[in-house]
Design an enzyme around this catalytic site. Structure first.
Site, mmCIF file in Angstrom:
data_model
loop_
_atom_site.group_PDB
_atom_site.id
_atom_site.type_symbol
_atom_site.label_atom_id
_atom_site.label_comp_id
_atom_site.label_asym_id
_atom_site.label_seq_id
_atom_site.Cartn_x
_atom_site.Cartn_y
_atom_site.Cartn_z
ATOM 1 C CG HIS A 174 -3.582 5.591 16.613
ATOM 2 N ND1 HIS A 174 -4.311 4.430 16.806
ATOM 3 C CD2 HIS A 174 -4.038 6.486 17.533
ATOM 4 C CE1 HIS A 174 -5.170 4.618 17.795
ATOM 5 N NE2 HIS A 174 -5.027 5.859 18.247
ATOM 6 N N GLY A 211 -7.757 11.061 22.668
ATOM 7 C CA GLY A 211 -8.911 10.465 23.316
ATOM 8 C C GLY A 211 -8.618 9.856 24.660
ATOM 9 C CG MET A 212 -7.475 11.662 27.711
ATOM 10 S SD MET A 212 -8.808 12.598 28.492
ATOM 11 C CE MET A 212 -9.972 12.718 27.129
ATOM 12 C CB VAL A 213 -7.867 5.144 24.464
ATOM 13 C CG1 VAL A 213 -7.814 3.629 24.531
ATOM 14 C CG2 VAL A 213 -9.302 5.616 24.289
ATOM 15 C CB VAL A 223 -1.170 22.543 23.123
ATOM 16 C CG1 VAL A 223 -1.543 21.065 23.139
ATOM 17 C CG2 VAL A 223 -1.591 23.211 24.413
ATOM 18 C CB VAL A 234 12.321 24.040 15.564
ATOM 19 C CG1 VAL A 234 13.710 23.558 15.136
ATOM 20 C CG2 VAL A 234 12.247 24.137 17.095
#
Length: 561
Positions: A470, A94-96, A85, A221
């Site tokens: 991660h 999680g925006m951490v 997206v 791609v």
């Protein structure tokens, strides 16, 4: 097949790609094409911080990758979602906001990534950042990326957890992204004015009106087009038609730690036996592509809460509706936070120089995906060993770009990683047993008081750990034979081709990866444009000067009390 010409082609509008799209077009003299397989990020479930579990688990917004059977996790398959997206994983994460420890980047330098030590990368962290509490020698206050503390720890459990860490002999840190990471304190998040502040919001949207930037979504791609050992463009599919775009200067892969090595391999760049097994002609043998894969694992340490202050009481449909309506109308309240508002970074044992364990504190007992909420009040700590020694791979399976690659992390293969999780269990119990938690701490839900011995802890961890999402290091930067890109982010042996994203990390930092990925893209943008890097920062890094002899800085003080 249609053809278009640009100066730069960026593959992937994620955490790094959006940064590059902004920085490479800001002078107005270069035409840039940004390709993204996903679509728009204009969804309430992406923009409302508290809804973070929804886009991560939605096929529309994320590649729902799964690993192969992980042999050291009782042959479990692990979920590995990656952003699909605008904003990439910064739109589903999680925006951490954690940069990592200063020594993590000095470690990069020692691994051959010259120029990427802490003093050189700190100016780029600051350039990116708009810290809600103002700038200083360590923090930026005028960058695109909004960073704050959500609701400023209004729930009493957040501060109780910090006090428990201090009671246990650790330090309280005013800013883990500043002079000292080690300790307990407030956690930071990429939220601005109550909204998720992804790189799409921070970097891409301000650049989309520029006439020299073309953004193409729903573009898959297929490969990088090569003429000999030179990248000349990319071939991609959109709406059932094949297109070929040409880059006069460079092609830049920013497809992430799964997508970038996969695209290199689809283009015939990688380990010979991997390519030949997939039926792909070798264009350039580069054995490090897809190797060195690393990730963080974590588990939830859960407790009952003796007081009705946790978020478990807000999980019914009526409260969720009220939270959502308040966010829609005012962009504040419980909808405007990721709920990870306090944290800790500690060392697992004496002799470990900088923190290798990380806590995210959540005033609720529930799964990260929002499922299996605990019936009653509770709280949990997400705890993991953040400097793993185990290494995995990403391997192409077929010349068909729609077929997912083989992914295996070999989680917990190394004994040091298993030992690290034993430390997680024992140190966490000690911290939560401190007086600061007496008013709140109920029975231990998970792992459970019966899990005590090394074997019992190991068995629990194998079944309970989850990815912290991660993945990194699969196209490592350096100069050795396993390096995929050089310290300028250029693919070794191929002209006009770079990789810029978390795949080029030589080693995984102690913390969440969005902040260092954005930093890498900021610095790479200057390298691509031939600009002089920002002047290095000469600032002190505060660490325990007795790290070789003690596990926590407050031990001596605690002994005297």
């Amino acid at each position: 097949m249609t053809e278009n010409r640009y100066d730069y082609i960026i593959v992937g509008a994620g955490s790094a790609g959006c940064v590059l799209a902004n920085r490479l077009t800001e002078d107005g003299d270069k035409r840039v094409l940004l390709l993204e397989t996903g679509g728009s990020d204009k969804s309430i479930f992406i923009q409302m911080p508290t809804a973070l579990s929804i886009p991560m688990n939605t096929k529309k917004y994320a590649w729902q990758f799964e690993t192969e059977l992980e042999p050291y996790l009782d042959n479990r398959r692990m979920h590995c979602p990656r952003g699909k997206v605008l904003g990439g994983s910064s739109s589903i994460n999680g925006m951490v906001y954690v940069r990592g420890h200063a020594r993590d980047f000095d470690e990069w330098e020692s691994e051959g990534a010259s120029g990427w030590d802490y003093q050189n990368v700190l100016p780029y962290f600051k350039k990116a950042e708009q810290w809600a509490f103002g700038g200083d020698d360590y923090r930026g206050d005028s960058g695109p990326l909004g960073v704050n503390n959500g609701n400023n720890m209004r729930n009493p459990l957040y501060k109780a957890f910090i006090r428990a860490g201090v009671d246990a002999g650790y330090l309280e840190t005013d800013d883990y992204n500043g002079a000292r990471q080690e300790g307990f304190g407030a956690m930071h998040m990429t939220v601005k004015n109550g909204r998720r502040w992804s790189t799409a919001n921070a970097y891409l949207r301000p650049a989309m009106d520029r006439p020299n930037l073309t953004v193409v979504t729903h573009a898959l791609v297929h490969k990088v087009v090569l003429e000999g050992k030179t990248a000349t463009g990319v071939r991609y599919e959109q709406g059932g038609r094949l297109h070929e775009a040409t880059a006069a200067e460079e092609v830049i892969l920013s497809a992430g730690s799964i997508g970038s090595p996969h695209l290199l391999q689809l283009s015939g760049i990688g380990k010979r036996e991997v390519l030949e097994q997939a039926g792909i002609e070798v264009q350039h043998e580069l054995p490090g592509v897809g190797e060195n894969l690393q990730d963080h694992l974590e588990f939830y340490f859960q407790f009952r809460c003796k007081q009705p202050v946790s978020l478990n009481g807000k999980l019914d449909w009526w409260n969720k509706l009220k939270i959502g309506l308040r966010w829609i109308l005012r962009k504040d309240g419980l909808g405007a936070t990721n709920h990870f508002e306090s944290c800790g970074f500690i060392r697992s044992k004496a002799g470990v120089e900088w923190p290798d364990l990380q806590y995210h504190f959540l005033p609720a007992a529930m799964r990260y995906d929002g499922k299996e909420a605990f019936n009653g009040d509770g709280f949990q700590l997400h705890i993991g060993h953040n400097k793993p020694r185990s290494r995995g791979f990403v391997h192409v399976q077929s010349a068909d770009p729609r077929q997912a690659p083989r992914i295996r992390f070999n989680y917990l293969e190394h004994e040091a990683d298993r030992e690290g999780f034993r430390d997680c269990v024992r140190l966490t119990r000690e911290i939560i047993s401190q007086p600061a938690m007496d008013d709140y701490r109920g029975a231990e839900i998970q792992p459970g008081a019966n899990v005590q011995t090394d074997d019992e802890i190991d068995a629990f961890v194998r079944q309970a750990v989850e990815s912290a999402y991660h993945p990194s290091c699969s196209c490592k930067m350096g100069t050795d034979e396993r390096a995929v890109v050089d310290p300028e982010t250029r693919v070794r042996g191929i002209q006009n081709l770079r990789v810029v994203d978390s795949s080029i990390f030589p080693t995984i930092p102690n913390g969440n990866l969005n902040a260092p990925t954005i930093m890498v893209a900021e610095r790479a943008a200057d390298l691509i444009r031939g600009r002089e890097p920002l002047q290095s920062a000469e600032v002190p890094v505060v660490m325990d000067d007795q790290w070789q002899a003690r596990q926590r800085p407050g031990q001596a003080k605690r002994a005297l009390a």
